[in-house]
Design a protein around this motif. Sequence first.
Motif, PDB file in Angstrom:
ATOM      1  N   VAL A  85       0.854  -1.180   0.000  1.00  0.00           N
ATOM      2  CA  VAL A  85       0.000   0.000   0.000  1.00  0.00           C
ATOM      3  C   VAL A  85       0.891   1.232   0.000  1.00  0.00           C
ATOM      4  N   THR A  86       0.564   2.197  -0.834  1.00  0.00           N
ATOM      5  CA  THR A  86       1.318   3.451  -0.913  1.00  0.00           C
ATOM      6  C   THR A  86       0.406   4.610  -0.555  1.00  0.00           C
ATOM      7  N   VAL A  87       0.860   5.456   0.359  1.00  0.00           N
ATOM      8  CA  VAL A  87       0.120   6.651   0.755  1.00  0.00           C
ATOM      9  C   VAL A  87       0.693   7.835  -0.003  1.00  0.00           C
ATOM     10  N   ARG A  88      -0.192   8.629  -0.624  1.00  0.00           N
ATOM     11  CA  ARG A  88       0.234   9.777  -1.421  1.00  0.00           C
ATOM     12  C   ARG A  88      -0.402  11.052  -0.876  1.00  0.00           C
ATOM     13  N   THR A  89       0.301  12.156  -1.044  1.00  0.00           N
ATOM     14  CA  THR A  89      -0.181  13.447  -0.540  1.00  0.00           C
ATOM     15  C   THR A  89      -0.143  14.502  -1.634  1.00  0.00           C
ATOM     16  N   ASN A  90      -0.978  15.509  -1.474  1.00  0.00           N
ATOM     17  CA  ASN A  90      -0.951  16.684  -2.338  1.00  0.00           C
ATOM     18  C   ASN A  90      -1.268  17.886  -1.464  1.00  0.00           C
ATOM     19  N   SER A  91      -0.280  18.764  -1.285  1.00  0.00           N
ATOM     20  CA  SER A  91      -0.431  19.875  -0.356  1.00  0.00           C
ATOM     21  C   SER A  91       0.180  21.134  -0.950  1.00  0.00           C
ATOM     22  N   GLY A 109       4.695  -5.570   6.460  1.00  0.00           N
ATOM     23  CA  GLY A 109       6.126  -5.402   6.588  1.00  0.00           C
ATOM     24  C   GLY A 109       6.468  -4.031   7.130  1.00  0.00           C
ATOM     25  N   ALA A 110       7.749  -3.739   7.199  1.00  0.00           N
ATOM     26  CA  ALA A 110       8.205  -2.449   7.720  1.00  0.00           C
ATOM     27  C   ALA A 110       7.914  -1.339   6.716  1.00  0.00           C
ATOM     28  N   PRO A 111       7.236  -0.263   7.135  1.00  0.00           N
ATOM     29  CA  PRO A 111       6.994   0.874   6.231  1.00  0.00           C
ATOM     30  C   PRO A 111       8.313   1.537   5.833  1.00  0.00           C
ATOM     31  N   VAL A 112       8.376   2.014   4.601  1.00  0.00           N
ATOM     32  CA  VAL A 112       9.567   2.712   4.119  1.00  0.00           C
ATOM     33  C   VAL A 112       9.147   4.030   3.478  1.00  0.00           C
ATOM     34  N   LEU A 113      10.010   5.033   3.579  1.00  0.00           N
ATOM     35  CA  LEU A 113       9.750   6.308   2.921  1.00  0.00           C
ATOM     36  C   LEU A 113       9.751   6.114   1.414  1.00  0.00           C
ATOM     37  N   GLN A 120      12.248  11.203   9.157  1.00  0.00           N
ATOM     38  CA  GLN A 120      12.474   9.911   9.799  1.00  0.00           C
ATOM     39  C   GLN A 120      11.154   9.168   9.912  1.00  0.00           C
ATOM     40  N   ILE A 121      11.195   7.847   9.698  1.00  0.00           N
ATOM     41  CA  ILE A 121       9.989   7.028   9.793  1.00  0.00           C
ATOM     42  C   ILE A 121      10.150   6.024  10.918  1.00  0.00           C
ATOM     43  N   ARG A 122       9.112   5.916  11.749  1.00  0.00           N
ATOM     44  CA  ARG A 122       9.071   4.957  12.842  1.00  0.00           C
ATOM     45  C   ARG A 122       7.682   4.338  12.870  1.00  0.00           C
ATOM     46  N   SER A 123       7.588   3.089  13.297  1.00  0.00           N
ATOM     47  CA  SER A 123       6.289   2.416  13.234  1.00  0.00           C
ATOM     48  C   SER A 123       6.197   1.315  14.278  1.00  0.00           C
ATOM     49  N   ASN A 124       4.958   0.866  14.507  1.00  0.00           N
ATOM     50  CA  ASN A 124       4.705  -0.254  15.399  1.00  0.00           C
ATOM     51  C   ASN A 124       3.415  -0.928  14.958  1.00  0.00           C
ATOM     52  N   ASN A 150       3.152  14.064  -3.850  1.00  0.00           N
ATOM     53  CA  ASN A 150       4.268  13.219  -3.435  1.00  0.00           C
ATOM     54  C   ASN A 150       3.761  11.858  -2.983  1.00  0.00           C
ATOM     55  N   SER A 151       4.610  10.854  -3.123  1.00  0.00           N
ATOM     56  CA  SER A 151       4.403   9.584  -2.442  1.00  0.00           C
ATOM     57  C   SER A 151       5.043   9.704  -1.067  1.00  0.00           C
ATOM     58  N   LEU A 152       4.339   9.254  -0.023  1.00  0.00           N
ATOM     59  CA  LEU A 152       4.838   9.429   1.346  1.00  0.00           C
ATOM     60  C   LEU A 152       5.481   8.154   1.879  1.00  0.00           C
ATOM     61  N   VAL A 153       4.704   7.082   2.011  1.00  0.00           N
ATOM     62  CA  VAL A 153       5.242   5.822   2.519  1.00  0.00           C
ATOM     63  C   VAL A 153       4.690   4.657   1.708  1.00  0.00           C
TER      64      VAL A 153
END
Length: 215
Positions: A85-91, A109-113, A120-124, A150-153
Amino acid sequence: DAVLYTNYFIYGSSVWNPTWVNVQILASDINDDGVVLTVADLIYLIRIITGDEQPFPPGTGTGSPKVSPYANSVDVSNDVANGAVTVRTNSSVEIGAALLVFRFDGTVGAPVLANNSGLQIRSNAANGELRVLVSQTVEAAASRLTSGSNSLVTIPVNGTIELVESQFSDVNGGLLQVNAANAALPTTYSLEQNYPNPFNAGTVIPFTLVQGSRY
């Protein structure tokens, strides 16, 4: 304080001290906009630590937010393809932080930028919930996601996943209005505390409905 607040976004309310939880939550309104527990407060706190801003004197913000929330907005969408899954933004403004909360069934799996912003990206992930914090840090306070599209994560997923909550801040610690596509409907009715409170000219009253309807 920055470590504790960061841990809250990643691990949830279990990080608060049971004796002081109400005080800690009240003190989280670092940018004095009348809204507690937001990534905008974290960004403003980082600006204070790095010397870019000064803390507000106690009591000066009653009824008069120092940083106006929702002055700008961000469009958020997400799509699933090729097992991720890819999260995208427009701002129209640069983004300093984002909190994304997903509900999933299966494994993630682990999210990546998905950009070169330097954030910095952190997750749980626990109990079917994935919490992802993307933000500036004290060490990289100049990092940011540029304005525009932009694509975010990107998050690897085996099963189903849906974005159920998101928060965004600009680089100055201003909370952004989130216009989310493909967001999950709430599972329960709720009526939340209004903010700012006390207020002068206006206030926001958040509520959720389990299905779209007149209200």
